[in-house]
Design an enzyme around this catalytic site. Structure first.
Site, PDB file in Angstrom:
ATOM      1  N   LYS A  44       0.801  -1.227   0.000  1.00  0.00           N
ATOM      2  CA  LYS A  44       0.000   0.000   0.000  1.00  0.00           C
ATOM      3  C   LYS A  44       0.834   1.279   0.000  1.00  0.00           C
ATOM      4  CE  LYS A  44      -3.718  -0.108  -0.301  1.00  0.00           C
ATOM      5  NZ  LYS A  44      -4.827  -0.438  -1.222  1.00  0.00           N
TER       6      LYS A  44
HETATM    7  N1  PMP Z   1      -3.229  -7.179   1.480  1.00  0.00           N
HETATM    8  C1  PMP Z   1      -3.106  -6.293   2.472  1.00  0.00           C
HETATM    9  C2  PMP Z   1      -2.370  -6.713   3.703  1.00  0.00           C
HETATM   10  C3  PMP Z   1      -3.671  -5.008   2.351  1.00  0.00           C
HETATM   11  O1  PMP Z   1      -3.537  -4.123   3.349  1.00  0.00           O
HETATM   12  C4  PMP Z   1      -4.365  -4.688   1.171  1.00  0.00           C
HETATM   13  C5  PMP Z   1      -4.996  -3.319   1.010  1.00  0.00           C
HETATM   14  N2  PMP Z   1      -6.167  -3.093   1.702  1.00  0.00           N
HETATM   15  C6  PMP Z   1      -4.495  -5.655   0.173  1.00  0.00           C
HETATM   16  C7  PMP Z   1      -3.895  -6.884   0.353  1.00  0.00           C
HETATM   17  C8  PMP Z   1      -5.318  -5.421  -1.075  1.00  0.00           C
HETATM   18  O2  PMP Z   1      -4.750  -4.569  -2.015  1.00  0.00           O
HETATM   19  P1  PMP Z   1      -5.681  -3.659  -2.919  1.00  0.00           P
HETATM   20  O3  PMP Z   1      -6.248  -2.590  -2.024  1.00  0.00           O
HETATM   21  O4  PMP Z   1      -4.764  -3.100  -3.940  1.00  0.00           O
HETATM   22  O5  PMP Z   1      -6.765  -4.482  -3.502  1.00  0.00           O
END
Ligand code: PMP
Length: 335
Positions: A44
């Site tokens: 992130k």
């Molecule tokens: N894994 C973790 C640990 C996250 O914090 C996030 C983000 N919320 C994600 C996966 C998912 O990524 P995205 O927001 O790009 O879908």
């Protein structure tokens, strides 16, 4: 001399790590993008940087301004670090159900942290809506204004994944990539990476790994936003509505992944490959195995290792917590 001029330059360009056991198990080459190596410890950081850069370019974010965001934690960590480095302030709204370790990290970084109850997205008190309301309030009363980062619907999120994560995967595999799979939280990663890879080669299979209880698995299969059976302890992923970012994802196939299926990969990676990963990486690796089985042996599949396991030590690596949830506990974890 090769130096990084500031913390923003430490974001991205993460290595692709060969995951030995799952590659052997499937006869495919399964590679994990080591996003836990970003300075804030997660994938992130890219989103935080993309959103800040876009808001600077549009003039929405003024020097000294405040960045407000609702987050499961990792975006808040990235935004706080970048705000500190770039002369902004930040306010992070997070549901209290998130891991103690993420709360501790945000406090360590000096975040203006607002913990709220966990409710459904349709509830006006959901952390996302609380962040929006707070941003409006700050915008009126702060000298340098405030923005709401809006990671779910702000397309600067998928855009940075398209330009960096997706392009890095293409370059690092020298175009020899047959499949990509990950879970969706905001959908920024899967949307950005799928757009970048399909642009290079529309034949690359894009998979969605959806945790139990989320609605995107059924949405990809039938167009219905129906939550799948069960629930998941994995944080940061699993949504029940179509975000503006996810709407751009080019998904060919979806798999429902239970925690029971994902956790053994996390435990085996720690015990046998020296890699301690967070829960969403477990869902992603289980998804990569399913995609490998779907495509057959001999293919190269990439997934995302979103963050490090110490961020969830009190849950994923706590036998009492796992037992209470009825989840698998590796023998070596029991004292
Ligand atoms: N894994 C973790 C640990 C996250 O914090 C996030 C983000 N919320 C994600 C996966 C998912 O990524 P995205 O927001 O790009 O879908």
């Amino acid at each position: 001399m090769h130096t990084a001029s500031d913390v923003t330059q430490l974001i991205g360009n993460t290595p692709l790590l060969h995951l030995k056991q799952v590659s052997e198990k499937t006869g495919c080459t399964i590679l994990g993008k080591a996003e836990f190596l970003n300075p804030g410890g997660s994938v992130k950081d890219r989103t935080a940087l993309g959103i800040i850069r876009a808001a600077q370019a549009s003039g929405e974010l003024q020097p000294g301004g405040r960045i407000v965001e609702g987050t499961a934690g990792n975006t808040g960590i990235g935004l706080t670090l970048l705000a500190n480095a770039m002369g902004y302030t930040s306010t992070v709204v997070m549901p209290l159900t998130q891991s103690k370790e993420k709360i501790d990290t945000l406090e360590l970084l000096g975040a203006d942290l607002r913990l709220v109850g966990a409710t459904s997205y349709s509830d006006p008190n959901h952390y996302t809506h609380t962040a929006e309301k707070l941003a409006k309030k700050f915008a009126q009363r702060e000298e340098h204004g405030a923005i709401w980062a809006r990671q779910f619907d702000n397309l600067a999120n998928m855009d940075i994944h398209c330009r960096t994560t997706g392009e890095e995967i293409w370059a690092q595999t020298e175009g020899k990539v047959d499949g990509f799979i990950c879970a969706a939280g905001t959908g920024g990663t899967i949307a950005g990476v799928s757009v970048a890879l399909k642009e290079h080669n529309p034949g690359i299979a894009i998979g969605l790994a959806d945790p139990a209880g989320a609605a995107l698995y059924e949405y990809v299969r039938s167009g219905e936003l129906t939550p799948s059976e069960g629930s998941s302890i994995m944080e940061g992923i699993g949504i029940n509505h179509i975000t503006d970012n996810f709407a751009h994802a080019q998904v060919d196939v979806a798999f429902r992944i239970s925690d029971e299926e994902a956790l053994p990969y996390i435990f085996d990676l720690l015990k046998h490959e020296g890699l301690c990963l967070g829960g969403s990486a477990g869902i992603n690796i289980a998804g990569a195995v399913r995609l490998a089985e779907h495509l057959g042996p001999g293919h190269t599949i990439v997934t995302i290792l979103c963050d490090y396991g110490n961020r969830y030590q009190s849950k994923l690596f706590n036998p009492v917590f796992l037992e209470n949830k009825g989840l698998p506990i590796p023998e070596w974890l029991v004292i």
